[in-house]
Design a protein around this motif. Structure first.
Motif, PDB file in Angstrom:
ATOM      1  N   ILE A   1       0.819  -1.208   0.000  1.00 54.66           N
ATOM      2  CA  ILE A   1       0.000   0.000   0.000  1.00 54.66           C
ATOM      3  C   ILE A   1       0.857   1.263   0.000  1.00 54.66           C
ATOM      4  O   ILE A   1       0.427   2.327  -0.428  1.00 54.66           O
ATOM      5  CB  ILE A   1      -0.971   0.028   1.188  1.00 54.66           C
TER       6      ILE A   1
ATOM      7  N   ASP B   1      -8.496  -1.528  -8.137  1.00 52.78           N
ATOM      8  CA  ASP B   1      -7.959  -2.290  -7.015  1.00 52.78           C
ATOM      9  C   ASP B   1      -8.407  -1.679  -5.691  1.00 52.78           C
ATOM     10  O   ASP B   1      -8.778  -2.392  -4.754  1.00 52.78           O
ATOM     11  CB  ASP B   1      -6.425  -2.318  -7.073  1.00 52.78           C
TER      12      ASP B   1
ATOM     13  N   GLU C   1     -11.982  -2.544  -4.922  1.00 50.72           N
ATOM     14  CA  GLU C   1     -12.145  -3.939  -4.556  1.00 50.72           C
ATOM     15  C   GLU C   1     -11.647  -4.194  -3.131  1.00 50.72           C
ATOM     16  O   GLU C   1     -12.297  -4.872  -2.335  1.00 50.72           O
ATOM     17  CB  GLU C   1     -11.355  -4.787  -5.552  1.00 50.72           C
ATOM     18  N   LEU C   2     -10.500  -3.632  -2.813  1.00 49.30           N
ATOM     19  CA  LEU C   2      -9.945  -3.810  -1.468  1.00 49.30           C
ATOM     20  C   LEU C   2     -10.801  -3.117  -0.422  1.00 49.30           C
ATOM     21  O   LEU C   2     -10.938  -3.611   0.706  1.00 49.30           O
ATOM     22  CB  LEU C   2      -8.511  -3.279  -1.419  1.00 49.30           C
TER      23      LEU C   2
ATOM     24  N   LEU D   1     -13.521  -5.357   0.939  1.00 45.78           N
ATOM     25  CA  LEU D   1     -13.011  -6.289   1.953  1.00 45.78           C
ATOM     26  C   LEU D   1     -12.801  -5.580   3.294  1.00 45.78           C
ATOM     27  O   LEU D   1     -13.221  -6.061   4.352  1.00 45.78           O
ATOM     28  CB  LEU D   1     -11.668  -6.862   1.502  1.00 45.78           C
ATOM     29  N   LEU D   2     -12.111  -4.453   3.217  1.00 45.08           N
ATOM     30  CA  LEU D   2     -11.779  -3.732   4.457  1.00 45.08           C
ATOM     31  C   LEU D   2     -13.032  -3.230   5.159  1.00 45.08           C
ATOM     32  O   LEU D   2     -13.120  -3.269   6.381  1.00 45.08           O
ATOM     33  CB  LEU D   2     -10.858  -2.552   4.138  1.00 45.08           C
TER      34      LEU D   2
ATOM     35  N   ARG E   1      -5.031 -11.938   2.003  1.00 44.99           N
ATOM     36  CA  ARG E   1      -5.036 -10.828   1.053  1.00 44.99           C
ATOM     37  C   ARG E   1      -4.982  -9.489   1.782  1.00 44.99           C
ATOM     38  O   ARG E   1      -4.256  -8.573   1.377  1.00 44.99           O
ATOM     39  CB  ARG E   1      -6.313 -10.936   0.220  1.00 44.99           C
ATOM     40  N   LEU E   2      -5.731  -9.368   2.856  1.00 45.73           N
ATOM     41  CA  LEU E   2      -5.714  -8.136   3.636  1.00 45.73           C
ATOM     42  C   LEU E   2      -4.349  -7.923   4.264  1.00 45.73           C
ATOM     43  O   LEU E   2      -3.794  -6.817   4.234  1.00 45.73           O
ATOM     44  CB  LEU E   2      -6.778  -8.185   4.729  1.00 45.73           C
TER      45      LEU E   2
ATOM     46  N   LEU F   1      -1.595  -6.575   2.019  1.00 47.24           N
ATOM     47  CA  LEU F   1      -1.694  -5.154   1.669  1.00 47.24           C
ATOM     48  C   LEU F   1      -0.813  -4.297   2.565  1.00 47.24           C
ATOM     49  O   LEU F   1      -0.196  -3.332   2.130  1.00 47.24           O
ATOM     50  CB  LEU F   1      -3.134  -4.706   1.862  1.00 47.24           C
TER      51      LEU F   1
ATOM     52  N   LEU G   1      -7.696   4.703   0.451  1.00 48.53           N
ATOM     53  CA  LEU G   1      -6.683   3.704   0.106  1.00 48.53           C
ATOM     54  C   LEU G   1      -5.758   4.262  -0.976  1.00 48.53           C
ATOM     55  O   LEU G   1      -4.533   4.110  -0.912  1.00 48.53           O
ATOM     56  CB  LEU G   1      -7.348   2.416  -0.396  1.00 48.53           C
TER      57      LEU G   1
END
Lengths: 116, 116
Positions: A12, A21, A24-25, A28-29, A101-102, A105, B38
């Motif tokens: 990051i 991206d 998408e992230l 999740l977060l 995946r988290l 990052l 992000l």
DNA sequence: ATCATTTTTAGACAAGCTTCTAATCAGGGG
DNA sequence: CCCCTGATTAGAAGCTTGTCTAAAAATGAT
């Protein structure tokens, strides 16, 4: 899936994230970014056998069953957990790749991320 | 700061999070859990010199300056970035320990987390 | 001092989130 | 077949968040 040039800092902080991206992230977060859901994740993940019944989870909170059910759905929709019904009860499990995946990052390139 | 018994899985899947810890971590995660923020984090972190002026950031978005300023404030309040004014411009930097903290939550116990 | 530029603050509005109550679905016994 | 328990869905209320416009603060230049 671009540069892997040197071991310097977390992805990051390494190169600008594309808007796609990032979007998408963020999904999740956002699913993880809630006190109740963080606790649910940790309770499910640390439960003996790697899975927990909803009935194991509800009592730890001052919340109604529908509220817990809602939070579980948010986690499941994001792909952080998965569920399976066995008879009367529904069991939830962590999806390890989503967690990984988290972590990837925010973590400075460790070879351990994909392990086991 | 409890068990460090074996290397098994990410702390979040390791033992139940206390309500207090969960609340504290949720604040950090909530700040990160937005596509714009992000991207801001990644743009600041990857900028040459490790810092970026607000003017470097605004143009990449279809958002007004006050909106970017708002997002930067959210990140700064959460402790993910810090700012410094030099003359006309304000520069933002990543706070590495905060990033590390997030990574540690989801990553299976690597010795590299506190490095460099 | 006046003005231009960079950034932040203030206030408003729409959209989304968390939680509840009430109702519904799913399985297992009497 | 009817009921009981476990879990989810539906719908509503209140709070929070993301974005905007308008205005203010901070700094440097004319």
């Amino acid at each position: 899936m671009t540069a892997a040039t040197g071991r310097c800092c977390a992805p990051i902080t390494r190169e600008p994230l594309s808007p796609d991206d990032a979007a998408e992230l963020a999904v999740l977060l956002k699913a993880a970014a809630d006190p109740v859901r963080l606790r649910l994740l940790s309770m499910i993940g640390s439960h003996p056998g790697g899975e927990a019944c909803v009935c194991d989870l509800t009592d730890a909170f001052d919340l109604t069953a529908p509220t817990i059910s809602h939070h579980l759905k948010v986690l499941r929709t994001a792909g952080l957990i998965e569920s399976e019904r066995r008879g009367t009860w529904v069991y939830y499990r962590i999806v390890p790749t989503a967690i990984t995946r988290l972590g990837a990052l925010f973590t400075p390139l460790t070879p351990a991320t994909a392990a086991s």
